[in-house]
Design a protein around this motif. Sequence first.
Motif, PDB file in Angstrom:
ATOM      1  N   GLY A  64       0.904  -0.950   0.172  1.00  0.00           N
ATOM      2  CA  GLY A  64      -0.184   0.620  -0.122  1.00  0.00           C
ATOM      3  C   GLY A  64       0.258   1.305  -0.069  1.00  0.00           C
ATOM      4  O   GLY A  64      -0.039   2.169  -0.468  1.00  0.00           O
ATOM      5  N   ARG A  65       2.232   0.842   0.038  1.00  0.00           N
ATOM      6  CA  ARG A  65       2.945   2.240   0.226  1.00  0.00           C
ATOM      7  C   ARG A  65       4.270   2.544  -0.804  1.00  0.00           C
ATOM      8  O   ARG A  65       4.280   3.198  -1.490  1.00  0.00           O
ATOM      9  CB  ARG A  65       3.794   2.712   1.622  1.00  0.00           C
ATOM     10  CG  ARG A  65       2.941   2.721   2.722  1.00  0.00           C
ATOM     11  CD  ARG A  65       3.565   2.688   3.872  1.00  0.00           C
ATOM     12  NE  ARG A  65       4.547   1.959   4.451  1.00  0.00           N
ATOM     13  CZ  ARG A  65       5.786   1.729   4.529  1.00  0.00           C
ATOM     14  NH1 ARG A  65       6.501   2.863   4.299  1.00  0.00           N
ATOM     15  NH2 ARG A  65       6.932   1.026   4.788  1.00  0.00           N
ATOM     16  N   PHE A  66       4.863   0.745  -1.124  1.00  0.00           N
ATOM     17  CA  PHE A  66       5.667   0.774  -2.277  1.00  0.00           C
ATOM     18  C   PHE A  66       4.544   0.486  -3.453  1.00  0.00           C
ATOM     19  O   PHE A  66       3.927  -0.522  -3.563  1.00  0.00           O
ATOM     20  CB  PHE A  66       6.308   0.114  -1.912  1.00  0.00           C
ATOM     21  CG  PHE A  66       7.155   0.679  -0.644  1.00  0.00           C
ATOM     22  CD1 PHE A  66       7.422   1.509   0.087  1.00  0.00           C
ATOM     23  CD2 PHE A  66       8.738  -0.250  -0.062  1.00  0.00           C
ATOM     24  CE1 PHE A  66       7.754   2.235   0.941  1.00  0.00           C
ATOM     25  CE2 PHE A  66       9.770   0.458   0.766  1.00  0.00           C
ATOM     26  CZ  PHE A  66       9.275   1.645   1.208  1.00  0.00           C
ATOM     27  N   THR A  67       5.239   0.902  -4.334  1.00  0.00           N
ATOM     28  CA  THR A  67       4.961   0.537  -6.295  1.00  0.00           C
ATOM     29  C   THR A  67       6.691   0.159  -7.166  1.00  0.00           C
ATOM     30  O   THR A  67       7.326   0.552  -6.669  1.00  0.00           O
ATOM     31  CB  THR A  67       4.513   0.903  -6.905  1.00  0.00           C
ATOM     32  OG1 THR A  67       2.868   1.164  -6.284  1.00  0.00           O
ATOM     33  CG2 THR A  67       3.860   0.552  -7.908  1.00  0.00           C
ATOM     34  N   ILE A  68       6.545  -1.408  -7.408  1.00  0.00           N
ATOM     35  CA  ILE A  68       7.228  -1.814  -8.210  1.00  0.00           C
ATOM     36  C   ILE A  68       6.788  -1.908  -9.505  1.00  0.00           C
ATOM     37  O   ILE A  68       5.679  -2.529  -9.591  1.00  0.00           O
ATOM     38  CB  ILE A  68       7.506  -3.967  -8.090  1.00  0.00           C
ATOM     39  CG1 ILE A  68       8.838  -3.370  -8.556  1.00  0.00           C
ATOM     40  CG2 ILE A  68       7.285  -3.751  -7.742  1.00  0.00           C
ATOM     41  CD1 ILE A  68       9.449  -5.012  -8.123  1.00  0.00           C
ATOM     42  N   SER A  69       7.651  -1.385 -10.480  1.00  0.00           N
ATOM     43  CA  SER A  69       7.396  -1.628 -12.200  1.00  0.00           C
ATOM     44  C   SER A  69       8.797  -1.151 -12.680  1.00  0.00           C
ATOM     45  O   SER A  69       9.550  -1.618 -12.107  1.00  0.00           O
ATOM     46  CB  SER A  69       6.569   0.635 -12.412  1.00  0.00           C
ATOM     47  OG  SER A  69       7.688   1.114 -11.814  1.00  0.00           O
ATOM     48  N   ARG A  70       8.496  -1.647 -13.758  1.00  0.00           N
ATOM     49  CA  ARG A  70       9.556  -1.936 -14.672  1.00  0.00           C
ATOM     50  C   ARG A  70       9.625  -1.056 -16.071  1.00  0.00           C
ATOM     51  O   ARG A  70       8.152  -0.480 -16.270  1.00  0.00           O
ATOM     52  CB  ARG A  70       9.501  -3.275 -15.860  1.00  0.00           C
ATOM     53  CG  ARG A  70       9.754  -4.823 -14.586  1.00  0.00           C
ATOM     54  CD  ARG A  70      10.839  -5.034 -14.838  1.00  0.00           C
ATOM     55  NE  ARG A  70       9.912  -6.807 -13.842  1.00  0.00           N
ATOM     56  CZ  ARG A  70      10.823  -7.935 -14.192  1.00  0.00           C
ATOM     57  NH1 ARG A  70      12.039  -8.049 -15.377  1.00  0.00           N
ATOM     58  NH2 ARG A  70      10.244  -9.375 -13.766  1.00  0.00           N
TER      59      ARG A  70
END
Length: 126
Positions: A64-70
């Motif tokens: 809910g606080r961190f988001t991983i993406s590429r």
Amino acid sequence: QLQASGGGLVQAGGSLRLSCAASGRTFIRYPMGWFRQAPGKEREFVAVERWSGGVTYYADSVKGRFTISRDTAKNSVYLQMNSLKPEDTAVYYCAATTRAGSGTSYYTMTEHYDYWGQGTLVTVSS
């Protein structure tokens, strides 16, 4: 090789975006993730994306606080960190693996990753 960057000093409640650029090979079809290690503690799982644009998993402490993406074109993985807390202070490592495992827990374990970045320090002040 993996090269992590973007760490720094931020106040509690602030945001940071970590970047990790891969070179030498592409990991489009493979898991890439983030781990962190606080002083005196073991390295712990933060987040992973199973393949580019695929399923993501997060540690409960960052959900809910961190988001991983590429970014496939840049062969890079990112970690957007919002609402940072002092307990998020750690050296953050990006990692990648070409191993094939099953289940969520497989990709939360450091021993299943073959490629590691050098780490970038995140310090959250209260």
